[in-house]
Design an enzyme around this catalytic site. Sequence first.
Site, PDB file in Angstrom:
ATOM      1  N   HIS A  69      90.448  67.964  54.417  1.00  0.00           N
ATOM      2  CA  HIS A  69      90.925  68.302  55.754  1.00  0.00           C
ATOM      3  C   HIS A  69      92.581  68.548  55.689  1.00  0.00           C
ATOM      4  CE1 HIS A  69      87.179  66.977  56.400  1.00  0.00           C
ATOM      5  NE2 HIS A  69      87.191  65.799  56.796  1.00  0.00           N
TER       6      HIS A  69
ATOM      7  N   ASP B 260      83.956  72.033  55.516  1.00  0.00           N
ATOM      8  CA  ASP B 260      85.264  71.390  55.684  1.00  0.00           C
ATOM      9  C   ASP B 260      85.421  71.489  57.166  1.00  0.00           C
ATOM     10  OD1 ASP B 260      87.930  70.291  56.330  1.00  0.00           O
ATOM     11  OD2 ASP B 260      88.483  70.399  54.301  1.00  0.00           O
ATOM     12  N   HIS B 261      84.808  70.589  58.084  1.00  0.00           N
ATOM     13  CA  HIS B 261      84.744  70.635  59.318  1.00  0.00           C
ATOM     14  C   HIS B 261      85.827  70.721  60.214  1.00  0.00           C
ATOM     15  CE1 HIS B 261      85.503  66.385  60.067  1.00  0.00           C
ATOM     16  NE2 HIS B 261      85.728  66.618  61.236  1.00  0.00           N
TER      17      HIS B 261
END
Length: 511
Positions: free
Chosen positions: A263, A200-201
Amino acid sequence: MLNSVIQANPLREGLGSRTAPESCTLVIFGATGDLTHRKLIPALYNLAADGTLPPAMSVVGFARRDKTDDGFRGELREAARKFSRQGINEELWTSFATMISYHRSEFHDITGYESLAKRLDTLDATMGTRGNRLFYLAAAPDQFEVILENLRKSGLNQGKNGGWARVIVEKPFGTDLPSARHLNDLVEDAFPEADTYRIDHYLGKETAQNIMVLRFANALFEAMWNARYIDHVQITASEPLGVEGRAGYYDKSGALRDMVQNHLLQLLCLTAMEPPTGLDADAIRDEKVKVLRSLRPLEGAEVAKHVIRGQYGAGAINGKRVAAYRDEANVDPESATETFVALQINVDNWRWAGVPFFVRVGKRLPKGGTEIAVHFKSVPPVLFKATGEAVDDNVLVIRIQPDEGISLRMSAKMPGASLRIEPVRMDFHYGTSFGKATPEAYERLLLDAMSGDPTLFARRDEVEQAWKFVDAIHKAWAESSEDLNFYASGSWGPAEAEDLIKRHGATWRRL
Ligand code: BG6
């Protein structure tokens, strides 16, 4: 070994511990795709430039198209030139490129994996990568199953000569709870949880990591971080971009799956969680999953009341005309996919009882930015009442991007003989305070996977719990799309989103 132009730096500071990225081979499945070009290679190149790569490393691109090693390197050079945050230095690139090679195979062809295994053995011998393998699933999600199966069948899911094997799984991680569970089962057949890194950047963004430090390293904030002092929280992720050639994926996904399930719920967890028992991965993830379990489910009639969905129509962004979502290439002209969603989420636990979290995300909004704004309760309306001066509430804003930093809105007396009260801001900017560029999220996350630190990756139960929350909303939406609202591109979304927050006596912040 890496050419001497690339300085290897064995130590990095983790959120939890000090660990060093270990020598390894990174195999990227789907190496000719957008993610490899825009994010992965530029991130690796930046790490090389900063001297933070492990002492020995090789990168193997695995994909279906016919290409030579040199042809592949040439394409990646162009990608690094375009997308690296530090531009490209020829000497460094030449040295960096020696660790890259290309392996052509169909994803379903087991012989391609068998030949990959031999190739990795050779690389261990020539590059010094010690039998450590990091597999990155960056291919289309419908290929994950066959890739995982073939990694297992070919024995590549085991490290060689005492080395390790780990897998990084790119998003989307499933499209609902059943598909996420199925994917989790497939991953689990090949790799233990400890070797599974679900990306999950947003967790790799520097300011997202700073939320914990801000909260737990400052007595000032933590003491007030609860329902007694906080009125509500706003979490916004706004993008001027439209669907940008990703309609094939996006039209089936929509903003809720694309951004909220992962996010934004992760940002909410970091904002709402209890202090963990330590800084290790599981202690932190235990606390995040508790928040997810405390979310009041939004289902049935609650959805229409607490979730606003919208889709962009035509309009203007930065003075340029842009088309409606339904007129974008590869979008169904009658699509009911949401490009905007605003939700009121309640965290039903001791700390947050009665404090709504308003979460908003949208494409084709006027300005790009992600922030968490914590709105404190008003002071008792007595002392300054007679002066007729309005006293604004304190707001603590954590700017995730751009202009990463933190600001606090306070009230101050305007200089002069009369008592005039005005809001002022105390501001901290990463750039000026630390004087160095913030690394890209993928840099941090790749390093962490090479170091064996899963703290900034989602655990199985987190992903599944988040899907459970989001699935109930989709279920209500599937019954009717009458509540889909349209908004002009370049506006802040449908008016109904304003009404949602107005019911609480608040307004959305303008970024
Ligand atoms: C991705 C979404 O995960 O995040 C995109 O699929 C979105 O739709 C992107 O644009 C936003 O990421 P960032 O880092 O630009 O905020």
